[in-house]
Design a protein around this motif. Structure first.
Motif, PDB file in Angstrom:
ATOM      1  N   HIS A 165      -6.373   1.893  -8.137  1.00 57.50           N
ATOM      2  CA  HIS A 165      -6.312   0.823  -7.370  1.00 57.50           C
ATOM      3  C   HIS A 165      -6.457   0.233  -8.370  1.00 57.50           C
ATOM      4  CE1 HIS A 165      -8.096   3.046  -3.045  1.00 57.50           C
ATOM      5  NE2 HIS A 165      -8.357   3.546  -4.014  1.00 57.50           N
ATOM      6  N   ILE A 193      -8.356  -0.412   2.898  1.00 61.82           N
ATOM      7  CA  ILE A 193      -8.466  -0.331   1.455  1.00 61.82           C
ATOM      8  C   ILE A 193      -6.604   0.485   1.596  1.00 61.82           C
ATOM      9  CG2 ILE A 193      -8.963   1.103  -1.163  1.00 61.82           C
ATOM     10  CD1 ILE A 193     -11.885   0.988   0.474  1.00 61.82           C
ATOM     11  N   GLU A 194      -5.803   0.081   0.735  1.00 62.56           N
ATOM     12  CA  GLU A 194      -4.801  -0.293   0.066  1.00 62.56           C
ATOM     13  C   GLU A 194      -4.514   0.973  -1.490  1.00 62.56           C
ATOM     14  OE1 GLU A 194      -0.544  -0.570   1.309  1.00 62.56           O
ATOM     15  OE2 GLU A 194      -1.500  -2.692   1.575  1.00 62.56           O
ATOM     16  N   VAL A 233      -7.766   5.660   4.213  1.00 64.06           N
ATOM     17  CA  VAL A 233      -7.178   4.327   3.329  1.00 64.06           C
ATOM     18  C   VAL A 233      -6.174   4.962   3.738  1.00 64.06           C
ATOM     19  CG1 VAL A 233      -8.448   4.575   1.074  1.00 64.06           C
ATOM     20  CG2 VAL A 233      -6.620   6.328   1.236  1.00 64.06           C
TER      21      VAL A 233
END
Length: 741
Positions: A165, A193-194, A233
């Motif tokens: 991340h 979340i990516e 995710v």
């Protein structure tokens, strides 16, 4: 004079409104208070630690590469054929149900020497047929990655992978597992979340495994503590699951889950839950769930990987168990700061999630948490504004403590029984701040009001009344004003004679002995002492505090004073002091009250015709042989008492006649005999005023014979005798005119 206190109340109101608005904004997410968020985390940790099961879950076993394993099997990483043998032991010998890997196998294992053998076969020994045949036979054994892949195949194995991340150069390593869903078809996916990149397992291994899931956690709170972990995710428009969630689904061969979205907003774009086989896992909009910690570290059985490899572990420790394979040796394992420990094995975090999923023991914020927290902030603000300024300090403290207890109880109920994580620090700190504002203005600023009132009225009224005035919203002034009140005059009968028989010291002591308890009774009934005039007391009710019951309080106080006199007689007799008696006059009417006098001396007093009449009534008590005389206006304003009518009189200085009465007792305390006597007196007076002297005389004579100590009846018998000789005339109105004070 006291207008500054109005501004203090306005400032207090503004402060309360600002605090309430600030907390409502924080609850809505529009204005985050970092300190408050840290406090919420602290309260969350406290509740979590207080309610954890604190038991060991033997369903999940952590097979650890610990110090013993390194000592027996050598340094980490181990060759893949050794890990393959570990898998064979776990599945074939110990009969475990499932194995999940809290690690990633991103690089090829070349430790077998196969690469060197193949190089020799391609060059120096390519013409050696025997060597070539041997190489072909060795490839299957020396290809450790293939050996490991074979041990994963057709078994419930879940490999872990790592999401990055950090903003850095785009990089993808290895193969990702099969995605959970297509993000392009899911409206809430943009909130998930990516990651920026990933490190996955060798394609050979990932394709052989049953499933895969990410094991790293980007959801660290501002204090560096891991409380949440994302279950899903989004990466390149694909949805991927976490290691623990993948293990949970693999354990029961569950199909792909469904997603619960927000039904309260204008659109269903907010993820709130992941449904699997009738069980909805609560998550936030980013797909993260609260980690359901079971207890402190070692809430799950740990078995050394070396003991598994060498068959030293007990069979019942692993049979039909779920296994998490991870590294716990110092210097190698990934420790995490959690609510239950600052050095917590990362592999055990996954074990806690899996355990919580198995027990369906997951806490989460309810769907309407934000709206309920905003409403709570507004209700607390309104409660503080309406209640605290209107109650005494002790009462406000009780309300404050009781409200804190209620907030804690409600929060605990939702936490324990509903598995709901509601804000606790916000309402507690908000209400504490509101209470603090109240205390600040009450103790430090409004104390000025109490001092002002004390300076002005303290010499006239009791401290309790000053305190009540300081709590009241009413504005008090010593400026002259007109209002309905009840005035009180008392006088010690025969004081001149008494003063001649006592020494000055004894006389002073006697007066103090009378005035002190009398003043106390007046104060206790909320009366105001106007002045002491020799042996007389002047007081009034209805100022400075408005009181609609001023007449009732004054009559009640007068009756109590008369009762007091009989007790004082015993004390005075023991000191050889003379017998004392007292007359009291009460009148109710419109009077002028305020600070009056001259530039040399001022006094807070009352004036007017109603005051003068009260003084005249006190003077009549001796003539009518009674202790107390009240006017008709006082009788009408105090209906809780039984009164004996005395006369219709025209006092000195007044042309308009009035009816005067003697209060007997309260309605509840009056005996039947007293009621009968009052009725007989009223009948006799009716005959008297109609000049039926015989009938009036018969009743008064009967009353006198029954009550020989009451000289009131003798007064009327004497008058009747006079009127029989000299009748008052046909136009007589029954009024007796007094020519003296």
């Amino acid at each position: 004079m006291l207008n500054s206190n109005k501004w203090l109340k306005i400032y207090r109101l503004i402060a309360c409104l600002l605090i309430t608005g600030l907390y409502a904004a924080h609850s809505s997410g529009h204005f985050i208070i970092p300190t408050l968020s840290r406090m919420e985390n602290i309260f969350y940790d406290m509740r979590l630690r207080a309610t954890m099961p604190n038991t060991v879950d033997s369903r999940i076993v952590i097979v650890a590469v610990d110090e013993q394993s390194l000592a027996v099997e050598g340094r980490w990483p181990w060759s893949r054929n050794k890990i393959a043998y570990l898998m064979d032991m776990l599945f074939d010998y110990y009969n475990v149900k499932l194995v999940g890997f809290d690690m990633v196998f991103a690089e090829e294992d070349k430790s077998s020497g196969l690469e060197l053998v193949e190089k020799l076969a391609d060059k120096e020994l390519k013409d050696d047929a025997n060597f070539q045949m041997a190489v072909e036979k060795l490839k299957a054994k020396l290809s450790f990655d293939q050996v490991f892949a074979n041990s994963l195949s057709n078994r419930k194995t879940v490999l872990g992978f790592f999401n990055s991340h950090i903003e850095e150069k785009y990089n993808e390593i290895g193969l990702l597992p099969r995605p959970l869903a297509d993000a392009t078809t899911i409206p809430f996916a943009q909130a998930l979340i990516e990651p920026k990149s990933y490190t996955g397992n060798l394609p050979l291994l990932q394709q052989a495994a049953y499933a895969g899931g990410f094991f790293n956690n980007p959801k660290v709170d501002i204090d560096g503590v891991y409380r949440r972990l994302p279950l899903i995710v989004q990466y390149h428009n694909k949805i991927y699951e976490s290691l623990s969630f993948a293990m949970f689904r693999a354990l029961f061969d569950l199909p792909k889950p469904e997603f619960s979205t927000n039904q309260y907003g204008k659109s269903d774009n907010r993820l709130e839950g992941i449904r699997v086989e009738g069980f909805t896992i609560p998550v936030d909009a980013e797909g993260a769930m609260l980690v359901p910690f079971r207890g402190n570290i070692n809430s799950f059985p740990y078995i050394s990987a070396a003991d598994v490899l060498n068959g030293k572990a007990e069979l019942d420790q692993l049979k039909d168990k779920i296994v998490l394979f991870g590294v716990t040796a110092p210097g190698l394992f990934d420790s995490r700061a959690t609510p239950v420990g600052n050095l917590y094995n990362g592999v055990e975090v996954h074990a806690n999630i899996l355990s919580g999923l198995l027990d369906e023991r997951i806490k989460a914020k309810p769907n309407n948490a934000v709206s309920s927290e905003i409403l709570t902030a507004l209700i607390l603000g309104l409660l503080a504004i309406l209640v605290f300024p209107r109650v005494a300090i002790l009462t406000s403290a009780i309300v404050f403590l009781l409200m804190l207890a209620i907030l804690v109880f409600i929060n605990g109920y939702y936490w324990h029984d509903k598995n709901s994580d509601l804000a606790l620090a916000a309402p507690l700190s908000e209400f504490s701040l509101l209470y603090g504002v109240h205390l600040f203005f009450g103790f430090f600023l409004e104390n000025r009001r109490k001092k002002q009132l004390g300076n002005i009225f303290g010499q006239y009224i009791p401290p309790e009344l000053v305190a009540q005035m300081s709590q009241s919203d009413e504005e008090f002034s010593i400026q002259g004003e007109s209002r309905e009140m009840t005035v009180f005059f008392s006088d010690v009968r025969g004081f001149t004679t008494i003063s001649e028989t006592l020494a000055p010291h004894d006389l002073c002591e006697l007066i103090n002995a009378i005035f002190t308890p009398v003043t106390k009774i007046i104060h206790e009934s909320q009366g105001t002492i106007d002045k002491y005039i020799g042996d007389a007391i002047m007081a009034f009710w209805g100022a400075p505090i408005h009181n609609n019951n001023h007449a009732t309080l004054a009559v009640g106080a007068s009756l109590n004073i008369i009762k007091l006199l009989s007790l004082l007689q015993q004390e005075f007799s023991a000191k050889n002091w003379p017998v004392i008696d007292m007359g009291i006059g009460l009148n109710t009417g419109t009077m002028s009250v305020g600070n009056m006098g001259s530039e040399f001396r001022m006094a807070y007093t009352v004036m007017g015709d109603a005051v003068n009449l009260g003084s005249r009534l006190e003077g009549l008590t001796k003539q009518y042989s009674v202790k107390i005389i009240v006017s008709e206006s006082t009788k009408n304003a105090a209906p809780d008492f039984i009164y004996r009518e005395l006369d219709r009189v025209r006092v000195k200085g007044k042309k308009k006649p009035i009816t005067i009465y003697e209060p007997i007792a309260t309605v509840d305390e009056t005996s039947e005999d007293q009621r009968q006597t009052v009725a007989e007196v009223a009948e006799a007076l009716s005959f008297y005023r109609s000049q039926q002297w015989g009938k009036a005389c018969d009743i008064f004579e009967d009353l006198q014979s029954r009550y020989p100590d009451d000289d009131f009846y003798a007064l009327y018998l004497e008058r009747i005798d006079e009127y029989r000789i000299a009748p008052p005339g046909e136009n007589w109105d029954g009024v007796y005119t007094h020519t003296s004070k």
